[in-house]
Design an enzyme around this catalytic site. Structure first.
Site, PDB file in Angstrom:
ATOM      1  N   ILE A 154       0.833  -1.203   0.000  1.00 37.48           N
ATOM      2  CA  ILE A 154       0.000   0.000   0.000  1.00 37.48           C
ATOM      3  C   ILE A 154       0.868   1.255   0.000  1.00 37.48           C
ATOM      4  CG2 ILE A 154      -1.741   1.296   1.288  1.00 37.48           C
ATOM      5  CD1 ILE A 154      -2.725  -1.461   2.362  1.00 37.48           C
ATOM      6  N   ASP A 173      10.628   2.761   6.859  1.00 35.87           N
ATOM      7  CA  ASP A 173      10.102   1.424   7.109  1.00 35.87           C
ATOM      8  C   ASP A 173      11.110   0.681   7.978  1.00 35.87           C
ATOM      9  OD1 ASP A 173       7.871  -0.500   5.335  1.00 35.87           O
ATOM     10  OD2 ASP A 173       9.281  -1.463   6.675  1.00 35.87           O
ATOM     11  N   PRO A 202       1.634  -1.633   9.687  1.00 39.59           N
ATOM     12  CA  PRO A 202       0.765  -2.435  10.559  1.00 39.59           C
ATOM     13  C   PRO A 202       0.797  -1.908  11.997  1.00 39.59           C
ATOM     14  CG  PRO A 202       2.271  -3.831   9.291  1.00 39.59           C
ATOM     15  CD  PRO A 202       2.740  -2.426   9.120  1.00 39.59           C
ATOM     16  N   THR A 228      -4.840   5.743   6.908  1.00 43.66           N
ATOM     17  CA  THR A 228      -5.758   4.748   6.339  1.00 43.66           C
ATOM     18  C   THR A 228      -5.344   3.341   6.756  1.00 43.66           C
ATOM     19  OG1 THR A 228      -4.439   4.735   4.310  1.00 43.66           O
ATOM     20  CG2 THR A 228      -6.396   6.141   4.325  1.00 43.66           C
ATOM     21  N   SER A 229      -4.524   3.236   7.807  1.00 40.56           N
ATOM     22  CA  SER A 229      -3.983   1.933   8.204  1.00 40.56           C
ATOM     23  C   SER A 229      -4.707   1.375   9.426  1.00 40.56           C
ATOM     24  CB  SER A 229      -2.475   2.055   8.456  1.00 40.56           C
ATOM     25  OG  SER A 229      -1.921   0.790   8.709  1.00 40.56           O
ATOM     26  N   ARG A 230      -4.293   1.773  10.621  1.00 39.64           N
ATOM     27  CA  ARG A 230      -4.925   1.342  11.858  1.00 39.64           C
ATOM     28  C   ARG A 230      -5.026   2.529  12.806  1.00 39.64           C
ATOM     29  NH1 ARG A 230      -6.489  -2.201   9.344  1.00 39.64           N
ATOM     30  NH2 ARG A 230      -6.370  -4.459   9.684  1.00 39.64           N
ATOM     31  N   ASP A 254      -9.303   7.491   8.071  1.00 35.78           N
ATOM     32  CA  ASP A 254     -10.232   6.448   7.659  1.00 35.78           C
ATOM     33  C   ASP A 254     -10.362   5.405   8.759  1.00 35.78           C
ATOM     34  OD1 ASP A 254     -11.931   5.147   5.631  1.00 35.78           O
ATOM     35  OD2 ASP A 254     -10.381   3.589   5.646  1.00 35.78           O
ATOM     36  N   GLU A 259     -12.446   2.751  17.298  1.00 36.47           N
ATOM     37  CA  GLU A 259     -13.524   2.495  16.344  1.00 36.47           C
ATOM     38  C   GLU A 259     -14.275   1.194  16.598  1.00 36.47           C
ATOM     39  OE1 GLU A 259     -11.973   0.362  12.392  1.00 36.47           O
ATOM     40  OE2 GLU A 259     -11.001   2.297  12.714  1.00 36.47           O
ATOM     41  N   HIS A 291     -13.707   3.786   7.808  1.00 36.12           N
ATOM     42  CA  HIS A 291     -12.907   2.602   7.485  1.00 36.12           C
ATOM     43  C   HIS A 291     -13.365   2.013   6.150  1.00 36.12           C
ATOM     44  CE1 HIS A 291     -10.298  -0.649   9.575  1.00 36.12           C
ATOM     45  NE2 HIS A 291     -10.151  -0.734   8.261  1.00 36.12           N
TER      46      HIS A 291
END
Length: 318
Positions: A154, A173, A202, A228-230, A254, A259, A291
């Site tokens: 992604i 990363d 992640p 938009t991940s977690r 997102d 949530e 989400h």
């Protein structure tokens, strides 16, 4: 193989049925998996879950007692599953390693562009027949520096889009990456020089609250943050403080730290609402979606196909 699918949406069912081709005996339930609904898995070999299902140790113990041998999640992330508890009971766990990364990448960029150009406010005002340009000044993405935290499928897809907009793309990363269109930098440097920061890593013990008060202090004034991940990657209370100080100029989410039990359902008539989320949504420079970054026809088809492939593989080995 007999499998029960929890948290099944109506949009998923026909795609899963088509992908299954009557190979497995599958049951769909709209309920989320939790301690109360685990009993519905009785008589099945596998449970198939989604990101907001409760797959921690107490639930896994119940599933094991019911004879469940396999758990597959219709997602890339597995942070909602206690893998140690599953291993303890001999339950195999699988995820969907990759599906339409462009879907999530495009949504991340859409959030960023909508925030920059104040599209939600502009749309609302136009529907009120207010066509004033006051308060709608945005900025060009061309020439801006974008920092991507996480450069898997992604993150790499997101880099390609920002490159196409003429941005300078930096990346961080934990695993060494070699992408032609991304300059790898330290996390400190990424925080310091990025105009836009987008999260694609992640959720782990190491990345939880990777965006916190200390990190925000290192960022540019008016920085844009996209997630938009977690949800747990951002400490929401610290982000809210950053918004109030105008250190954070734009926030696109997102996903949300709290949530679970909230997203994916209609809570419009609820009398009690999440106070932190409500305060976030009170800021015009905050854009929240439920989400839905994965929610494209292409991604749903790929998720269905990959989920059935996992069941096929387990069925051959059983």
């Amino acid at each position: 193989m007999k499998a029960i699918f929890y948290s099944t949406k109506e949009i998923e069912k026909p795609l899963l049925v088509k992908a299954n081709k009557k190979k497995h005996e599958i049951t769909f339930v709209a309920d989320a998996l939790n301690a109360d609904t685990a009993c519905k898995a009785a008589g099945n070999d596998a449970v198939v879950v989604f990101t907001n299902d409760e797959v921690m140790a107490p639930v896994i113990h119940k599933l094991a007692a019911l004879g469940i041998k396999y758990i597959v999640t219709r997602s890339v992330g597995t942070d909602h599953i206690d893998k140690a508890a599953a291993e303890q009971h001999g339950i195999k766990v699988s995820n969907i390693p990759a599906y339409s990364p462009q879907a999530i990448a495009e949504h991340a960029v859409a959030l960023a562009m909508a925030l920059s150009r104040h599209l939600v406010l502009a749309n609302h005002q136009c529907h009120q027949y207010n066509f004033s340009l006051n308060g709608l000044t945005g900025f060009n993405f061309y020439g801006k520096t974008v920092g991507l935290i996480g450069l898997g499928h992604i993150g790499a897809a997101t880099a390609t889009i920002f490159n196409g907009l003429g941005c300078k793309v930096l990346g961080y990363d934990v695993k060494p990456q070699n992408l032609d269109n991304v300059k790898m930098v330290s996390l400190e440097t990424l925080y310091k020089v990025s105009d836009i920061i987008s999260l694609h890593t992640p959720l782990t013990a190491e990345t939880k609250h990777i965006i916190n008060a200390a990190a925000i202090r290192k960022m540019k004034n008016g920085v844009m943050i996209i997630n938009t991940s977690r949800g747990g990657l951002i400490k929401t209370s610290d982000a809210l403080a950053g918004l109030k100080r105008k250190k954070i100029g734009y926030l696109g989410l997102d996903v949300y730290e709290f949530e679970k039990g909230l997203f994916f359902e209609d809570h419009e008539v609820d009398q009690v609402r999440d106070p932190l989320l409500s305060e976030l949504m009170g800021h015009q420079n905050v854009l929240i979606s439920p989400h839905q970054a994965f929610l494209t026809q292409e991604a749903l088809q790929e998720i269905a196909a990959q989920t059935i492939k996992v069941l096929n593989r387990w069925a051959r080995k059983s």
